[in-house]
Design an enzyme around this catalytic site. Sequence first.
Site, PDB file in Angstrom:
ATOM      1  N   SER A 100     -43.967 -11.242   4.845  1.00  0.00           N
ATOM      2  CA  SER A 100     -42.586 -10.812   5.084  1.00  0.00           C
ATOM      3  C   SER A 100     -42.339 -10.600   6.575  1.00  0.00           C
ATOM      4  CB  SER A 100     -42.294  -9.506   4.332  1.00  0.00           C
ATOM      5  OG  SER A 100     -43.082  -8.444   4.852  1.00  0.00           O
ATOM      6  N   THR A 112       3.645  -3.727  -9.157  1.00  0.00           N
ATOM      7  CA  THR A 112       2.613  -3.761 -10.186  1.00  0.00           C
ATOM      8  C   THR A 112       2.617  -5.173 -10.759  1.00  0.00           C
ATOM      9  OG1 THR A 112       4.090  -3.069 -11.984  1.00  0.00           O
ATOM     10  CG2 THR A 112       2.957  -1.323 -10.765  1.00  0.00           C
ATOM     11  N   HIS A 113       1.455  -5.691 -11.044  1.00  0.00           N
ATOM     12  CA  HIS A 113       1.319  -7.075 -11.511  1.00  0.00           C
ATOM     13  C   HIS A 113       1.909  -8.062 -10.490  1.00  0.00           C
ATOM     14  CE1 HIS A 113       0.218  -5.361 -15.411  1.00  0.00           C
ATOM     15  NE2 HIS A 113       1.306  -4.613 -15.313  1.00  0.00           N
ATOM     16  N   SER A 119      -3.972 -22.827  12.845  1.00  0.00           N
ATOM     17  CA  SER A 119      -4.505 -24.036  12.222  1.00  0.00           C
ATOM     18  C   SER A 119      -4.949 -25.027  13.287  1.00  0.00           C
ATOM     19  CB  SER A 119      -3.431 -24.668  11.334  1.00  0.00           C
ATOM     20  OG  SER A 119      -3.778 -25.982  10.964  1.00  0.00           O
ATOM     21  N   TYR A 130     -46.714   0.306  -7.523  1.00  0.00           N
ATOM     22  CA  TYR A 130     -46.215  -0.725  -6.618  1.00  0.00           C
ATOM     23  C   TYR A 130     -46.405  -2.120  -7.197  1.00  0.00           C
ATOM     24  CZ  TYR A 130     -45.115  -3.339  -2.454  1.00  0.00           C
ATOM     25  OH  TYR A 130     -44.526  -4.206  -1.573  1.00  0.00           O
TER      26      TYR A 130
END
Length: 483
Positions: free
Chosen positions: A26, A154-155, A274, A314
């Site tokens: 590691s 909402t929605h 863009s 471990y």
Amino acid sequence: MSEEDDGTVVRRDRFSGGPARSFLSSLDGDARIFAADLAVDRAHVVMLAEQGIVADDEAAKILGALDDVEAAGFDALPDGEDVHEAIETAVVERVGRVGGKMHTARSRNDEVAACIRYRLREDLLAALDSVLALRESLAAVAEAEAETVMPGYTHLQPAQPTTVAHWALSYEGTLGRDAARLLDAYDRTNESPLGGAAFAGTTFNVDRERTADLLGFDGVVTNATDAAASRDFLLESVAALSSVAVTCSGLAEDLVFFANRGFVDLDDDYASTSSIMPQKKNPDTLELVRATAGDAVGAYQALATTLKGLPRAYNRDLQRATVHVWHATDFVSEATEVAAGAVATADWPAEALADAAGEDFSTATGVADALAAAGLPFRTAHEIVAAASETGADLDAVDAAAREVTGESLSELVDPELVAAALDPVESVAQRDSTGGPAPDAVRDALANVLGGIEADQTAVAERWEALEAATDALDAEVATYA
């Protein structure tokens, strides 16, 4: 003198080569805990000397070698399975066999766990700093825009008028709870596993509380197996970070939507254009903030799956667990900082927001409330306003609907001026002055509590940073006595 006699390697040839060595290693990803390992090594050696387990002159040699290793840097470490083995090898290379005493009365298992906790504390506090910065930005918006009326949804459909301030404080409230979760995760992370050894403790007379104190931990993980094996603190930390990321993702989505409708103007530093369409101003940074929730939730999923069903003590699987935590802390902290900057520098066009605040008869609920306050059953009031919404959003439409539903004119049911006020978005918002409502006075009352909560959390985080810094200074002072 042979390599074995010189004591410059940690492992014998039997376990030092082969095709699986690189797979086991590691080391490439261990730079993050290099400083943590050095601190853990120093605290452990100081404790060993204080307990008479190693001699003072031996401790001095080891501590001096650790200084040299630190000065040389991570990239100068010898090859090894991980940073812990590489540092030990580097120490032994410098001072010979006595360097091998550094690992007395501990295992790589408790050492690794201590290093992870040591470093994660800083990452959690950094994440908290980012969350606090975002909360401050939202509170500043709330203070400046308390009377800026805007459409509420909402929605994603126009629902009721609200204010920019009320919207901002809705996210601050969630982030306040996110901060509490991070603080809880920090406090449970801030316990030392050092001294638990492989999983069954040690025969040496170690002082676990002493190493915990030298490293700035609040206490110890008492059970030795729990100390070496448990990673629930990782799971809790990533869960808390995921919650922050999900909150920020919703905030980012709102801002992207608002920008599309012309309800907010993001600073150019948080937008882009863009490559082909020069008129575009894209909320790119916020789109990436929105996406970070996927990274964080994915890290949680990967971590939980790695930990699921491991036998106790471990297992090498745990080596693969920690990387998900580092990814989550980095992604979430950065995204939260960007969100804070975007909020702090955004402009809210009051005229455009006010024009849109009453669209699609979004004041209908206020009209229904006005009728109900005059004595009509709310369901009757609801029916009247629903019928009015089919023809228009004005007094004439409400009057016609009242006659249709009740057989009485509007003036026979309620003072028309009350309905006229409820039809106005600004007045509709002003009337919603219940606790937590969007009325400017209610928002200002809420803001006082919000600012107090932010200040309290800032103090809590600052105290934890100061405790870590004090522990570092104290450890340095103890190490210096062996020079």
